[in-house]
Design an enzyme around this catalytic site. Structure first.
Site, PDB file in Angstrom:
ATOM      1  N   ARG A   1      38.367  36.144  25.017  1.00  0.00           N
ATOM      2  CA  ARG A   1      37.815  34.631  24.887  1.00  0.00           C
ATOM      3  C   ARG A   1      38.796  33.959  23.926  1.00  0.00           C
ATOM      4  NH1 ARG A   1      33.221  37.711  24.432  1.00  0.00           N
ATOM      5  NH2 ARG A   1      31.839  37.312  26.289  1.00  0.00           N
ATOM      6  N   LYS A   4      30.467  37.915  21.586  1.00  0.00           N
ATOM      7  CA  LYS A   4      29.408  37.264  21.506  1.00  0.00           C
ATOM      8  C   LYS A   4      28.446  38.188  21.123  1.00  0.00           C
ATOM      9  CE  LYS A   4      30.121  33.552  25.061  1.00  0.00           C
ATOM     10  NZ  LYS A   4      29.466  32.950  26.231  1.00  0.00           N
ATOM     11  N   HIS A  34      40.199  29.508  29.200  1.00  0.00           N
ATOM     12  CA  HIS A  34      39.447  30.439  29.850  1.00  0.00           C
ATOM     13  C   HIS A  34      39.448  31.020  31.059  1.00  0.00           C
ATOM     14  CE1 HIS A  34      35.476  32.713  29.032  1.00  0.00           C
ATOM     15  NE2 HIS A  34      35.131  32.282  30.075  1.00  0.00           N
ATOM     16  N   ARG A  72      41.162  34.582  30.980  1.00  0.00           N
ATOM     17  CA  ARG A  72      40.355  35.595  30.746  1.00  0.00           C
ATOM     18  C   ARG A  72      39.847  36.059  32.087  1.00  0.00           C
ATOM     19  NH1 ARG A  72      36.272  38.396  27.655  1.00  0.00           N
ATOM     20  NH2 ARG A  72      34.183  37.811  28.284  1.00  0.00           N
ATOM     21  N   HIS A  93      30.719  42.027  28.549  1.00  0.00           N
ATOM     22  CA  HIS A  93      29.812  41.503  29.253  1.00  0.00           C
ATOM     23  C   HIS A  93      28.393  42.352  28.879  1.00  0.00           C
ATOM     24  CE1 HIS A  93      32.283  39.112  32.429  1.00  0.00           C
ATOM     25  NE2 HIS A  93      32.059  38.280  31.290  1.00  0.00           N
ATOM     26  N   TYR A 109      33.122  38.753  39.698  1.00  0.00           N
ATOM     27  CA  TYR A 109      34.615  38.807  40.112  1.00  0.00           C
ATOM     28  C   TYR A 109      34.758  39.348  41.588  1.00  0.00           C
ATOM     29  CZ  TYR A 109      35.405  37.347  35.296  1.00  0.00           C
ATOM     30  OH  TYR A 109      35.346  36.613  34.147  1.00  0.00           O
TER      31      TYR A 109
END
Length: 308
Positions: free
Chosen positions: A162, A185, A253, A256, A279, A288
């Protein structure tokens, strides 16, 4: 707005947010969004019921209150995606409150969010990603700035970082080895392999950077020596995007997204890609597979003799 809440409701909200940070490692931005969403709901209940709601009335929320709240959101033209996010926060708060107060928040938990079409990630093609990285270094006449721009963009595409993760790198990450230990995150840590070109790009930047990088501060600097702003990277991407004729979805982004999509197309394992991206849920990474299917069908429709 908090003045419309009873002290008991305010305290409950505050303790819930503390629990979210302690148990789930929620980021400051996430906590702010959660707090605002639940606070808005509690304020709605205050006005809907004609007075501040203590804990006892909160435990009695029924289907009619939930419908009224969501109807008000629709009347205010709040988008379906935002309504779903708000409802998710309210449900999380009520699960916690139910456990604390010993009641079943059935009406809240059974409320259904409006359906919305999930936006698929918009990756660049392999050729577009290469062209972008080749062009990024031509945007500045200052050698160290060019090296910096190449290093940042290569980290985004080559390691799937990120933008906040790349710009948050400090001397603790140096020297760049075969892997990077990234805290993403929610404070979640992951190990990311570093490809040769990314390592070389960072080392080239470090050799040319005119500022002292020995302090425990981000290594990527602006022209005056301060921490490099994400806005500068976004503006750089916008200039390159225009030069190459890329769509508006070609953002930092998107690099990524491109990292993940290109890995998947090359036979990468979905679980491994989930770990590389950091994730929490595999369902997030599974987006994806949809992207790859879209590209596959597009190629099929263009190339197959029977498709026309």
């Amino acid at each position: 707005m908090s003045l419309a809440l009873s002290p008991a409701a305010r305290d409950a909200l505050e303790h819930w947010l503390i629990s979210q940070k302690a148990l789930k490692g929620a980021s400051a931005n996430t906590l702010t969004a959660y707090g605002a969403d639940v606070r808005d709901f509690l304020v709605f209940l205050t006005h809907h019921q004609g007075g501040p709601q203590g804990l006892a009335p909160l435990t009695q929320v029924g289907i009619s209150e939930m419908r009224s709240w969501m109807a008000r959101l629709r009347a205010e033209e709040v988008g379906a995606r935002s309504v779903a996010r708000k409802l998710s926060a309210v449900k999380s708060f009520y699960r916690w409150l139910g456990e604390r107060q010993g009641f079943e928040p059935t009406a809240v938990l059974s409320a259904r969010a409006p359906k919305f079409e999930k936006k698929l990630p918009r990756p660049l093609s392999v050729d577009a990603a290469r062209d972008l990285l080749d062009t990024v270094g031509t945007q500045s006449e200052t050698p160290w700035v060019s090296a910096r721009d190449i290093a940042v963009m290569t980290l985004l595409y080559g390691c799937g970082l990120r933008i906040s993760e790349a710009l948050g790198m400090t001397p603790a990450h140096l020297p760049i080895g075969e892997v990077l230990r990234i805290v993403g995150k929610g404070g979640k840590e992951r190990i990311v392999p570093v490809i040769g070109p990314a390592r070389d790009a960072v080392e080239a930047y470090l050799r040319l950077c005119p500022f002292d990088l020995s302090q425990n501060a981000p290594i990527f600097r602006g022209v005056r020596g301060g921490t490099l702003s994400p806005r500068i990277v976004q503006q750089l991407m916008a200039r390159v995007r225009l030069q190459l004729g890329l769509p508006a979805t070609a953002t930092p982004h998107a690099l990524r997204h491109s990292f993940a999509t290109h890995l998947l197309a090359a036979g990468g394992d979905l679980r491994a890609i989930q770990e590389l991206l950091g994730h929490s849920s595999l369902s997030t990474t599974q987006a994806y597979t949809s992207v790859d299917t879209v590209h596959l069908m597009d190629a099929y429709n263009k190339a197959h003799p029977k498709a026309g």
